[in-house]
Scaffold this motif. Structure first.
Motif, PDB file in Angstrom:
ATOM      1  N   GLY A 226      25.584 -36.321 -31.745  1.00  0.00           N
ATOM      2  CA  GLY A 226      25.281 -34.943 -31.398  1.00  0.00           C
ATOM      3  C   GLY A 226      26.130 -34.439 -30.247  1.00  0.00           C
ATOM      4  N   PHE A 227      26.297 -35.276 -29.219  1.00  0.00           N
ATOM      5  CA  PHE A 227      27.114 -34.891 -28.075  1.00  0.00           C
ATOM      6  C   PHE A 227      28.569 -34.678 -28.479  1.00  0.00           C
ATOM      7  N   LEU A 228      29.115 -35.582 -29.304  1.00  0.00           N
ATOM      8  CA  LEU A 228      30.507 -35.442 -29.742  1.00  0.00           C
ATOM      9  C   LEU A 228      30.706 -34.164 -30.556  1.00  0.00           C
ATOM     10  N   LEU A 229      29.763 -33.846 -31.420  1.00  0.00           N
ATOM     11  CA  LEU A 229      29.882 -32.624 -32.217  1.00  0.00           C
ATOM     12  C   LEU A 229      29.774 -31.376 -31.339  1.00  0.00           C
ATOM     13  N   LEU A 230      28.871 -31.388 -30.362  1.00  0.00           N
ATOM     14  CA  LEU A 230      28.786 -30.261 -29.433  1.00  0.00           C
ATOM     15  C   LEU A 230      30.101 -30.070 -28.679  1.00  0.00           C
ATOM     16  N   LEU A 231      30.653 -31.166 -28.194  1.00  0.00           N
ATOM     17  CA  LEU A 231      31.910 -31.104 -27.453  1.00  0.00           C
ATOM     18  C   LEU A 231      33.042 -30.573 -28.327  1.00  0.00           C
ATOM     19  N   MET A 232      33.157 -31.092 -29.540  1.00  0.00           N
ATOM     20  CA  MET A 232      34.216 -30.638 -30.438  1.00  0.00           C
ATOM     21  C   MET A 232      34.037 -29.162 -30.781  1.00  0.00           C
ATOM     22  N   GLY A 233      32.806 -28.736 -30.986  1.00  0.00           N
ATOM     23  CA  GLY A 233      32.547 -27.327 -31.276  1.00  0.00           C
ATOM     24  C   GLY A 233      32.931 -26.424 -30.120  1.00  0.00           C
TER      25      GLY A 233
ATOM     26  N   ASP B 153      47.290 -19.310 -26.705  1.00  0.00           N
ATOM     27  CA  ASP B 153      48.097 -20.324 -27.371  1.00  0.00           C
ATOM     28  C   ASP B 153      47.455 -20.621 -28.723  1.00  0.00           C
ATOM     29  N   LYS B 154      48.148 -20.402 -29.803  1.00  0.00           N
ATOM     30  CA  LYS B 154      47.557 -20.552 -31.133  1.00  0.00           C
ATOM     31  C   LYS B 154      47.549 -21.994 -31.623  1.00  0.00           C
ATOM     32  N   GLU B 155      48.000 -22.918 -30.837  1.00  0.00           N
ATOM     33  CA  GLU B 155      47.912 -24.335 -31.188  1.00  0.00           C
ATOM     34  C   GLU B 155      46.470 -24.779 -30.996  1.00  0.00           C
ATOM     35  N   SER B 156      45.870 -25.325 -32.027  1.00  0.00           N
ATOM     36  CA  SER B 156      44.477 -25.747 -31.958  1.00  0.00           C
ATOM     37  C   SER B 156      44.333 -26.968 -31.059  1.00  0.00           C
ATOM     38  N   PHE B 157      43.303 -26.960 -30.208  1.00  0.00           N
ATOM     39  CA  PHE B 157      43.064 -28.089 -29.305  1.00  0.00           C
ATOM     40  C   PHE B 157      42.517 -29.294 -30.060  1.00  0.00           C
ATOM     41  N   ILE B 158      41.620 -29.038 -30.999  1.00  0.00           N
ATOM     42  CA  ILE B 158      41.047 -30.095 -31.828  1.00  0.00           C
ATOM     43  C   ILE B 158      41.878 -30.189 -33.089  1.00  0.00           C
ATOM     44  N   THR B 159      42.540 -31.302 -33.264  1.00  0.00           N
ATOM     45  CA  THR B 159      43.281 -31.514 -34.496  1.00  0.00           C
ATOM     46  C   THR B 159      42.813 -32.817 -35.125  1.00  0.00           C
ATOM     47  N   PRO B 160      42.546 -32.778 -36.415  1.00  0.00           N
ATOM     48  CA  PRO B 160      42.049 -33.980 -37.081  1.00  0.00           C
ATOM     49  C   PRO B 160      43.171 -34.950 -37.450  1.00  0.00           C
ATOM     50  N   VAL B 161      43.893 -35.405 -36.434  1.00  0.00           N
ATOM     51  CA  VAL B 161      44.932 -36.424 -36.620  1.00  0.00           C
ATOM     52  C   VAL B 161      44.796 -37.441 -35.495  1.00  0.00           C
ATOM     53  N   GLY B 162      45.210 -38.650 -35.757  1.00  0.00           N
ATOM     54  CA  GLY B 162      45.192 -39.698 -34.739  1.00  0.00           C
ATOM     55  C   GLY B 162      43.810 -39.947 -34.179  1.00  0.00           C
ATOM     56  N   ILE B 163      43.725 -39.978 -32.848  1.00  0.00           N
ATOM     57  CA  ILE B 163      42.460 -40.226 -32.164  1.00  0.00           C
ATOM     58  C   ILE B 163      41.450 -39.127 -32.476  1.00  0.00           C
ATOM     59  N   GLY B 164      41.906 -37.881 -32.594  1.00  0.00           N
ATOM     60  CA  GLY B 164      41.003 -36.779 -32.929  1.00  0.00           C
ATOM     61  C   GLY B 164      40.321 -36.997 -34.264  1.00  0.00           C
ATOM     62  N   LEU B 165      41.057 -37.508 -35.249  1.00  0.00           N
ATOM     63  CA  LEU B 165      40.480 -37.793 -36.560  1.00  0.00           C
ATOM     64  C   LEU B 165      39.472 -38.933 -36.472  1.00  0.00           C
ATOM     65  N   LEU B 166      39.794 -39.960 -35.697  1.00  0.00           N
ATOM     66  CA  LEU B 166      38.868 -41.082 -35.550  1.00  0.00           C
ATOM     67  C   LEU B 166      37.580 -40.654 -34.859  1.00  0.00           C
ATOM     68  N   LEU B 167      37.694 -39.837 -33.809  1.00  0.00           N
ATOM     69  CA  LEU B 167      36.498 -39.334 -33.127  1.00  0.00           C
ATOM     70  C   LEU B 167      35.673 -38.437 -34.043  1.00  0.00           C
ATOM     71  N   PHE B 168      36.349 -37.613 -34.814  1.00  0.00           N
ATOM     72  CA  PHE B 168      35.662 -36.738 -35.762  1.00  0.00           C
ATOM     73  C   PHE B 168      34.905 -37.573 -36.793  1.00  0.00           C
ATOM     74  N   ALA B 169      35.582 -38.561 -37.384  1.00  0.00           N
ATOM     75  CA  ALA B 169      34.945 -39.411 -38.395  1.00  0.00           C
ATOM     76  C   ALA B 169      33.794 -40.211 -37.791  1.00  0.00           C
TER      77      ALA B 169
END
Length: 169
Positions: free
Chosen positions: A64-71, A82-98
């Motif tokens: 729940g905490f990780l999802l709140l933070l990512m949101g 800056d139109k570059e997204s901070f959360i990107t589902p690649v590398g460590i970001g993808l692992l944290l998301f999963a």
């Protein structure tokens, strides 16, 4: 049960799909989440009855905490110049998301370990359903992103935060 757990992955995938993702990324994200939905309940099932009450609540809180933070980060990025997204589902970001999406599978695995469920069948179904439903959510999210334009990332962040709050409260 695998469908119910996969629906969380679908809903969260819907929010994450509002980022501009390539088809190859969508394929990789779905496969990664499917893999985590196999690993986490397997870990839970092997740990069994001794710690189910203790770790089940902790896993849910961390997810729940990780999802709140990512949101929150997605919403912040949507209002950034800056139109570059901070959360990107690649590398460590993808692992944290999963990991955040599959933590509830760990708790379910603990419960199933107590009841002696067929491990192979459970693991395969959890992985397959979450992978397919994640793909569906990501693809639908990309369509919503096209309709909503620049507001889609903020909406995706709100969806992630809603699921994080649901896990916490």
């Amino acid at each position: 049960m695998s469908f119910a757990l996969g629906m969380d992955a679908f809903s969260i995938g819907l929010g994450m799909g509002m980022l501009e993702l390539r088809k190859k990324q969508i394929l990789k994200i779905g496969m990664t989440i499917g893999l985590f939905h196999m690993i986490m309940p397997l870990l839970g099932m092997t740990l069994g009855k001794q710690i189910s009450v203790y770790f089940g609540g902790i896993a849910t809180m961390v997810g729940g905490f990780l999802l709140l933070l990512m949101g929150m980060l997605m919403i912040r990025a949507s209002f950034s110049k800056d139109k570059e997204s901070f959360i990107t589902p690649v590398g460590i970001g993808l692992l944290l998301f999963a990991l955040s999406v599959s933590l509830d599978s760990f708790s379910v695995g603990l419960s199933l370990g107590i009841y002696g469920a067929k491990t192979a069948a459970v693991i395969i179904m959890f992985g397959f359903m979450s992978m397919v439903l994640t793909w569906a959510g990501l693809l639908m999210g990309s369509k919503v992103q096209q309709w909503l334009g620049s507001y889609s990332e903020a909406l995706g962040g709100c969806i992630l935060m809603a699921f994080g709050a649901k896990l916490l409260f």
